[in-house]
Design an enzyme around this catalytic site. Structure first.
Site, PDB file in Angstrom:
ATOM      1  N   HIS A  30       0.858  -1.181   0.000  1.00 31.34           N
ATOM      2  CA  HIS A  30       0.000   0.000   0.000  1.00 31.34           C
ATOM      3  C   HIS A  30       0.897   1.234   0.000  1.00 31.34           C
ATOM      4  CE1 HIS A  30      -3.672   2.278   1.200  1.00 31.34           C
ATOM      5  NE2 HIS A  30      -2.820   3.008   1.904  1.00 31.34           N
ATOM      6  N   ASP A  32       1.294   5.109   0.245  1.00 34.26           N
ATOM      7  CA  ASP A  32       0.648   6.349   0.678  1.00 34.26           C
ATOM      8  C   ASP A  32       1.398   7.527   0.077  1.00 34.26           C
ATOM      9  OD1 ASP A  32      -1.466   5.544   2.579  1.00 34.26           O
ATOM     10  OD2 ASP A  32       0.209   4.598   3.632  1.00 34.26           O
ATOM     11  N   HIS A  62      -2.544   4.869  -2.766  1.00 34.99           N
ATOM     12  CA  HIS A  62      -3.478   5.736  -2.052  1.00 34.99           C
ATOM     13  C   HIS A  62      -3.021   7.181  -2.199  1.00 34.99           C
ATOM     14  CE1 HIS A  62      -5.215   6.873   2.194  1.00 34.99           C
ATOM     15  NE2 HIS A  62      -5.795   7.526   1.209  1.00 34.99           N
ATOM     16  N   GLY A 136      -3.102  11.014   6.550  1.00 39.03           N
ATOM     17  CA  GLY A 136      -1.916  11.858   6.654  1.00 39.03           C
ATOM     18  C   GLY A 136      -0.833  11.315   7.568  1.00 39.03           C
ATOM     19  N   GLY A 139      -0.122   5.082  12.513  1.00 32.73           N
ATOM     20  CA  GLY A 139      -0.078   4.934  13.967  1.00 32.73           C
ATOM     21  C   GLY A 139      -1.239   5.556  14.737  1.00 32.73           C
ATOM     22  N   ASP A 169      -8.562   1.290   5.730  1.00 34.33           N
ATOM     23  CA  ASP A 169      -7.211   1.798   5.976  1.00 34.33           C
ATOM     24  C   ASP A 169      -7.186   2.695   7.213  1.00 34.33           C
ATOM     25  OD1 ASP A 169      -4.598   2.700   5.691  1.00 34.33           O
ATOM     26  OD2 ASP A 169      -5.004   3.949   3.932  1.00 34.33           O
ATOM     27  N   GLY A 170      -6.358   2.288   8.172  1.00 33.73           N
ATOM     28  CA  GLY A 170      -6.142   3.136   9.346  1.00 33.73           C
ATOM     29  C   GLY A 170      -6.421   2.424  10.655  1.00 33.73           C
ATOM     30  N   GLY A 171      -5.387   2.260  11.459  1.00 29.52           N
ATOM     31  CA  GLY A 171      -5.566   1.678  12.790  1.00 29.52           C
ATOM     32  C   GLY A 171      -5.941   0.210  12.784  1.00 29.52           C
ATOM     33  N   GLY A 190      -0.419  -0.743   8.611  1.00 33.18           N
ATOM     34  CA  GLY A 190       0.891  -0.101   8.566  1.00 33.18           C
ATOM     35  C   GLY A 190       1.690  -0.404   9.805  1.00 33.18           C
ATOM     36  N   SER A 191       1.532   0.413  10.823  1.00 31.38           N
ATOM     37  CA  SER A 191       2.402   0.311  11.996  1.00 31.38           C
ATOM     38  C   SER A 191       2.256  -1.014  12.752  1.00 31.38           C
ATOM     39  CB  SER A 191       2.173   1.493  12.937  1.00 31.38           C
ATOM     40  OG  SER A 191       0.814   1.677  13.172  1.00 31.38           O
TER      41      SER A 191
HETATM   42  C1  DX5 Z   1      -2.899   7.094   6.783  1.00 34.33           C
HETATM   43  C2  DX5 Z   1      -2.474   6.149   5.706  1.00 34.33           C
HETATM   44  C3  DX5 Z   1      -2.441   4.742   6.096  1.00 34.33           C
HETATM   45  C4  DX5 Z   1      -1.449   4.434   7.191  1.00 34.33           C
HETATM   46  C5  DX5 Z   1      -1.893   3.200   7.900  1.00 34.33           C
HETATM   47  O1  DX5 Z   1      -2.959   8.353   6.239  1.00 34.33           O
HETATM   48  O2  DX5 Z   1      -3.357   6.261   4.608  1.00 34.33           O
HETATM   49  O3  DX5 Z   1      -2.230   3.891   4.987  1.00 34.33           O
HETATM   50  O4  DX5 Z   1      -0.153   4.252   6.730  1.00 34.33           O
HETATM   51  O5  DX5 Z   1      -1.102   3.045   9.005  1.00 34.33           O
HETATM   52  P1  DX5 Z   1      -1.651   2.434  10.353  1.00 34.33           P
HETATM   53  O6  DX5 Z   1      -2.015   1.010  10.050  1.00 34.33           O
HETATM   54  O7  DX5 Z   1      -0.510   2.591  11.284  1.00 34.33           O
HETATM   55  O8  DX5 Z   1      -2.869   3.248  10.760  1.00 34.33           O
HETATM   56 ZN    ZN Z   2      -3.213   4.728   3.106  1.00 35.23          ZN
END
Ligand code: DX5
Ligand code: ZN
Length: 208
Positions: A30, A32, A62, A136, A139, A169-171, A190-191
């Site tokens: 993915h 970003d 994205h 943006g 984490g 996407d996110g958290g 992501g994190s």
């Molecule tokens: C946030 C991004 C995500 C982010 C996800 O703006 O679009 O793709 O990297 O990261 P985590 O999984 O840590 O929320």
């Molecule tokens: Zn993203």
């Protein structure tokens, strides 16, 4: 469950993170992309274009940018599964231009978007990326109200007899993945993956 891993926030260098994802069981990378305008952070530039060359899995792109058409050509010749763009008043034009270049296009539903207004665009897209944090930064914590949004989107997809797929996407971690798994076709993490000592173990938990 298909899993895309975002390399935005990691405890490793970006090069090491991409290498780790390449070797993992993740289905997609993915990407970003941030222009410092649509969101405060910026990561567009020569380094990013170079990193993309190292990616060995299909890319889910994205766009967190004001003008997606400015950046699409950087993805020519790469293995791109889909490009996600945000809703704005030029959405249908952007979508058509990107499709003409041979890419599949998805719609991002950001936390501030009005679902009622978004509905009319669903028939035009292959996928919807529902943001469960403010875009943006990596984490952040999963926004619980996203569950209700997912339910509404799934319900509408059935009623309108549409066949787009849904990504989130996110958290996303092992707990939030369980909350969304009945409503989504893929997820982005992501994190949770990239900050772990054993990323492969985390990916496997998400895939369950
Ligand atoms: C946030 C991004 C995500 C982010 C996800 O703006 O679009 O793709 O990297 O990261 P985590 O999984 O840590 O929320
Ligand atoms: Zn993203």
């Amino acid at each position: 469950m298909k899993v895309a891993v975002s390399f935005l926030s990691s405890k490793r260098t970006t090069g090491q993170t991409i290498d780790m994802i390449n070797k993992s069981s993740a289905d997609f990378i993915h990407v970003d992309l941030m222009d410092g305008k649509f969101v405060e952070n910026k990561n567009i530039g020569a380094r990013m274009w170079k990193y993309l060359q190292y990616c060995e899995k299909p890319l889910d792109v994205h766009f967190m940018v004001k003008n997606p058409l400015k950046y699409v050509d950087h993805f020519k010749g790469l293995n791109v599964r889909i490009i996600y763009i945000n809703y704005n008043s030029y959405f249908l034009n952007d979508l058509e231009q990107i499709r003409k270049k041979g890419f599949r296009v998805g719609l991002v539903i950001n936390p501030w978007d009005d679902l009622e207004l978004m509905k009319k665009y669903y028939p035009y897209v292959d996928k919807i990326l529902v943001m469960s944090v403010i875009p943006g930064a990596g984490g952040q914590s999963f926004m619980m109200e996203t569950i209700d949004k997912l339910k509404q989107i799934v319900k509408y997809r059935k009623e309108a007899n549409l066949n787009f797929t849904i990504n989130i996407d996110g958290g996303i971690n092992e707990d939030t993945a369980k909350l969304v798994k009945n409503y989504v076709d893929d997820l982005v993490s992501g994190s949770y993956v990239c900050k772990a000592d054993d990323p492969e173990k985390q990916i496997e938990k998400l895939k369950k």
